[in-house]
Design a protein around this motif. Structure first.
Motif, mmCIF file in Angstrom:
data_model
loop_
_atom_site.group_PDB
_atom_site.id
_atom_site.type_symbol
_atom_site.label_atom_id
_atom_site.label_comp_id
_atom_site.label_asym_id
_atom_site.label_seq_id
_atom_site.Cartn_x
_atom_site.Cartn_y
_atom_site.Cartn_z
ATOM 1 N N ASN A 48 0.772 -1.211 -0.071
ATOM 2 C CA ASN A 48 0.017 0.113 -0.003
ATOM 3 C C ASN A 48 0.808 1.340 0.064
ATOM 4 O O ASN A 48 1.733 1.345 0.674
ATOM 5 N N SER A 49 0.608 2.108 -1.015
ATOM 6 C CA SER A 49 1.402 3.392 -1.075
ATOM 7 C C SER A 49 1.203 4.333 0.026
ATOM 8 O O SER A 49 -0.230 4.577 0.262
ATOM 9 N N VAL A 51 1.265 7.343 -0.136
ATOM 10 C CA VAL A 51 0.641 8.694 -0.624
ATOM 11 C C VAL A 51 -0.631 8.163 -0.967
ATOM 12 O O VAL A 51 -1.639 9.054 -0.563
ATOM 13 N N MET A 52 -1.130 6.943 -1.307
ATOM 14 C CA MET A 52 -2.289 6.566 -1.584
ATOM 15 C C MET A 52 -3.220 6.345 -0.408
ATOM 16 O O MET A 52 -4.561 6.853 -0.437
ATOM 17 N N GLY A 55 -4.117 9.727 0.858
ATOM 18 C CA GLY A 55 -5.273 10.440 0.105
ATOM 19 C C GLY A 55 -6.732 9.955 0.384
ATOM 20 O O GLY A 55 -7.568 10.560 0.528
ATOM 21 N N ARG A 185 7.731 1.561 1.189
ATOM 22 C CA ARG A 185 8.460 1.689 -0.214
ATOM 23 C C ARG A 185 9.722 1.008 -0.224
ATOM 24 O O ARG A 185 10.590 1.009 0.669
ATOM 25 N N ASP A 251 10.225 -0.220 -5.589
ATOM 26 C CA ASP A 251 9.640 1.244 -5.831
ATOM 27 C C ASP A 251 10.989 2.227 -6.144
ATOM 28 O O ASP A 251 10.437 3.050 -6.853
ATOM 29 N N ASN A 312 1.874 7.244 -11.620
ATOM 30 C CA ASN A 312 2.087 6.506 -10.253
ATOM 31 C C ASN A 312 0.968 7.087 -9.329
ATOM 32 O O ASN A 312 0.323 8.204 -9.748
ATOM 33 N N ASP A 313 0.461 6.462 -8.192
ATOM 34 C CA ASP A 313 -0.402 6.840 -7.251
ATOM 35 C C ASP A 313 -1.732 7.175 -7.910
ATOM 36 O O ASP A 313 -2.394 6.580 -8.407
ATOM 37 N N TRP A 314 -2.165 8.459 -7.474
ATOM 38 C CA TRP A 314 -3.477 9.017 -7.937
ATOM 39 C C TRP A 314 -3.317 9.105 -9.658
ATOM 40 O O TRP A 314 -4.817 8.938 -10.207
ATOM 41 N N ASP A 315 -2.422 9.229 -10.093
ATOM 42 C CA ASP A 315 -2.639 9.261 -11.755
ATOM 43 C C ASP A 315 -2.966 8.071 -12.098
ATOM 44 O O ASP A 315 -3.715 7.699 -13.228
ATOM 45 N N SER A 316 -2.583 6.751 -11.612
ATOM 46 C CA SER A 316 -2.834 5.506 -11.897
ATOM 47 C C SER A 316 -4.205 5.032 -11.506
ATOM 48 O O SER A 316 -4.870 4.765 -12.413
#
Length: 513
Positions: A48-49, A51-52, A55, A185, A251, A312-316
Motif C-alpha cells: 500500500n502506497s 501517498v495513496m 489520499g 516503499r 519502488d 504513479n499513485d493518484w495518476d494510476s
C-alpha cells in the motif's frame, strides 16, 4: 522528445545516449543467486502506497464530517425543503475547510498518521478552526439565524469525536501495516562500500521511516565492494538487479555514487531507466550544493531526483477509472459489431472465436491478450515468429477484413476492463516478435522502457502511422520513440486525444493486413 533536465545537469537524452556503441541488452534475464531469489520472492506481493493511504484518508475524513452533519440535521432539524440547501452548503463548506486546515497543519504526514497522540492538539485545532470560521462567516453574512445552534453544536462535537476515533483506528492499522510490510516503499542501494554504508545508516535513523532497504547491488568485485554493507548482503550486479527489481516490486533505486563520477552514474542509469521505479542519486556524501528544488528527501536525507515512476499513485487511479468507463462505453457501442464478427468467424472456419496470445505487459510481466481469430486454426502462430504479411495465406477472408479495419482488436476492451491492458499506451508486442531475425530489444537499445506503463489497446505510435507489419529496424525504432514520448508526456487529456483520434487514423489502412 521532451528532455527533462534537472538542476543537477542530468537529462534523459544524456542517459540514453551515454554509450555510443550498442549495449548488451540487460533484459536477457540474469540468473539470480539463491539468496537474491529468496529475498525477491518474499517481496513479490504489492504494498500500500503511503501517498495513496493519505489520499484515501482525506476522502474518508471529508465524508465523516459531511455525513455527521447530515445525520445530526435529520435528527434535530428534519428535512424541510426550504432549509436543506442552506444546510447542505454549510456542511460541504465546513468539511472542505476542515480538510484544508488539516492539510496546512501537515496532518497527513506519515509521522502524524502513525502517532496522532503527539499532535492531537493540532488535529483538534484544525477541525475547530474550520467550524469557527464557518460560524464567523454566518455571523457577518447575517445568515446565522437560518441555522439551528443546537444542530451546529451537536454536529461539531459529534464530528470531532468521530474524526479523532477514526484517526486512532487508522494509526493502529498504519503501524500494523508498517510492521508486516504492507505499507512501505521498497528500495535497493546501487553501489557499495563506505558511501553506501553511511547512506543506509542515515536512512535507518530517520523516524517513522517507510523505506525498506531490500539489498545492495554493485558491479564491482569483492575487493572494491564488500559482500555485506551495513548488514545488508550484496545480491549481485546491475544486470541481476533488473531481474530482482521486477520480481520484488521495487519502488526506488538509490544510487550511492558521488555526482562527480558522472560517466559511471550515466552508465548505470542507461541500464536502469527501463524499470518502472523512482531513481534517486544520493546527495548524502556529495559536497556540491544545488538549489533546494533540486532535492527530495527521505526524512532529512537529501536525494537528487533522476527519474520518477510514470503514472504513479493518484495518476494510476485516474487512468484506471478512465479505462473502466471508456471500455464499458466501447463494449456497449460496438456490441453489434462484436456479436456479428463472432458469428462470421464461427461460420467461416472451425475453431475458437477468440485468439489468445502471450505478450509483454507492464514491468515485462507476461500477459494474455485477446483478439478475434483471423487465421485458420491450424495455422495460428501464438509466438508471432512469422509475422503476417500482405496476402498471407494463413489469414481467412473474414480475418483479412477484420485485420484491415482493426475490428480484430475489439476483444481487448475486455483486457482493459480486467486491467491487463490500458485503453491507451504502448502497443504490446508478442514475446518473440522480431525483425530481420532479431528480437525487438536486440534492435532498439532501451526497448524495454516501453514497459514502464501498462500497454494499450491503442497508442501514440499507432495514430501516427506506425502500425501493421514491422519489416525493418526503422519501424520498431520509431514505434519505440513514439511510445517513450507518450510515457514522458502522459496526461488524461493526452489519452483522450489519442482515443478519439484512433477511429479517424484507422481509416488509413495501408500498413494493416
Amino acid at each position: 522528445m521532451k528532455d527533462r533536465k534537472a538542476d543537477h545537469g542530468f537529462s534523459r537524452d544524456a542517459v540514453r545516449n551515454v554509450a555510443s556503441r550498442p549495449a548488451k541488452p540487460v533484459e536477457e534475464k540474469a540468473k539470480l543467486s539463491p539468496i537474491a531469489h529468496a529475498i525477491a520472492s518474499q517481496y513479490a506481493r504489492n504494498t500500500n502506497s503511503p501517498v495513496m493511504i493519505s489520499g484515501v484518508m482525506r476522502i474518508i475524513e471529508f465524508a465523516i464530517i459531511a455525513f455527521v452533519g447530515f445525520a445530526v440535521f435529520i435528527i434535530y432539524v428534519g428535512s424541510p425543503a426550504n432549509s436543506l440547501m442552506h444546510y447542505t452548503a454549510a456542511i460541504f463548506a465546513t468539511a472542505t475547510l476542515s480538510i484544508l486546515f488539516l492539510e496546512f497543519a501537515d496532518s497527513y504526514q506519515l509521522a502524524v498518521m502513525r502517532d496522532p497522540f503527539h499532535t492531537i492538539g493540532r488535529l483538534v485545532l484544525s477541525i475547530s478552526g474550520a467550524f469557527a470560521l464557518i460560524s464567523l462567516a454566518g455571523f457577518f453574512l447575517k445568515v446565522s439565524e437560518d441555522f439551528s445552534r443546537l444542530w451546529f453544536g451537536a454536529w461539531y462535537v459529534t464530528a470531532l469525536v468521530a474524526f479523532v476515533g477514526f484517526r486512532l483506528v487508522m494509526s493502529r492499522l498504519i503501524r500494523r501495516w508498517a510492521r508486516n510490510g504492507k505499507m512501505e516503499r521498497r528500495a535497493v542501494i546501487v553501489g557499495g562500500g563506505k558511501p553506501a554504508e553511511e547512506l543506509i545508516r542515515s536512512i535507518e535513523q530517520q523516524p517513522y521511516n517507510d523505506i525498506r532497504i531490500c539489498g545492495v547491488f554493485d558491479d564491482r568485485d569483492a575487493k572494491r565492494s564488500p559482500a555485506v554493507v551495513a548488514g545488508y548482503p550484496k545480491l549481485g550486479n546491475i544486470a541481476e538487479l533488473i531481474e530482482f527489481a521486477r520480481i520484488a516490486h521495487i519502488d526506488m533505486l538509490i544510487v550511492s555514487l558521488p555526482i562527480t563520477a558522472e560517466a559511471r552514474v550515466l552508465s548505470l542509469l542507461k541500464q536502469l531507466w527501463v524499470l518502472p521505479v523512482d531513481i534517486r542519486l544520493s546527495a548524502h556524501n556529495n559536497h556540491l550544493q544545488f538549489r533546494p528544488r533540486a532535492y527530495s528527501y527521505i526524512g532529512s536525507v537529501a536525494m537528487i531526483d533522476l527519474f520518477d515512476k510514470p503514472i504513479n499513485d493518484w495518476d494510476s487511479v485516474a487512468k484506471r477509472a478512465f479505462d473502466i468507463f471508456f471500455s464499458l462505453l466501447g463494449l456497449i457501442i460496438f456490441s453489434p459489431v462484436i456479436i456479428g464478427t463472432a458469428i462470421a468467424i464461427k461460420l467461416e472456419s472451425k475453431g475458437p472465436v477468440i485468439f489468445k496470445q502471450q505478450r509483454h505487459g507492464f514491468n515485462n510481466e507476461l500477459i494474455e491478450v485477446w483478439k478475434f481469430r483471423s487465421m485458420f486454426t491450424d495455422m495460428c502462430d501464438p509466438t508471432a515468429r512469422n509475422a503476417v504479411v500482405k496476402d498471407d495465406p494463413r489469414v481467412t477472408r473474414v480475418g483479412r477484413f477484420i485485420r484491415k479495419s482493426s475490428i480484430d482488436e475489439l476483444p481487448q476492451f475486455f483486457n482493459s476492463l480486467m486491467g491487463t491492458l490500458s485503453l491507451v499506451g504502448p502497443r504490446p508486442h508478442a514475446v518473440y516478435a522480431h525483425t530481420r531475425n532479431l528480437l525487438y530489444h536486440e534492435v532498439v537499445d532501451g526497448y524495454f522502457a516501453r514497459h514502464r506503463v501498462k500497454p494499450g489497446v491503442t497508442g501514440w505510435a499507432q495514430i501516427n502511422g506506425w502500425r501493421g507489419e514491422v519489416d525493418s529496424d526503422e519501424k520498431i525504432k520509431m514505434r519505440t520513440e513514439f511510445d517513450l514520448y507518450y510515457i514522458e508526456n502522459w496526461s488524461l487529456w493526452f489519452d483522450l486525444k489519442i482515443l478519439f483520434l484512433t477511429p479517424i487514423r484507422l481509416l488509413n489502412t495501408d500498413n494493416a493486413y
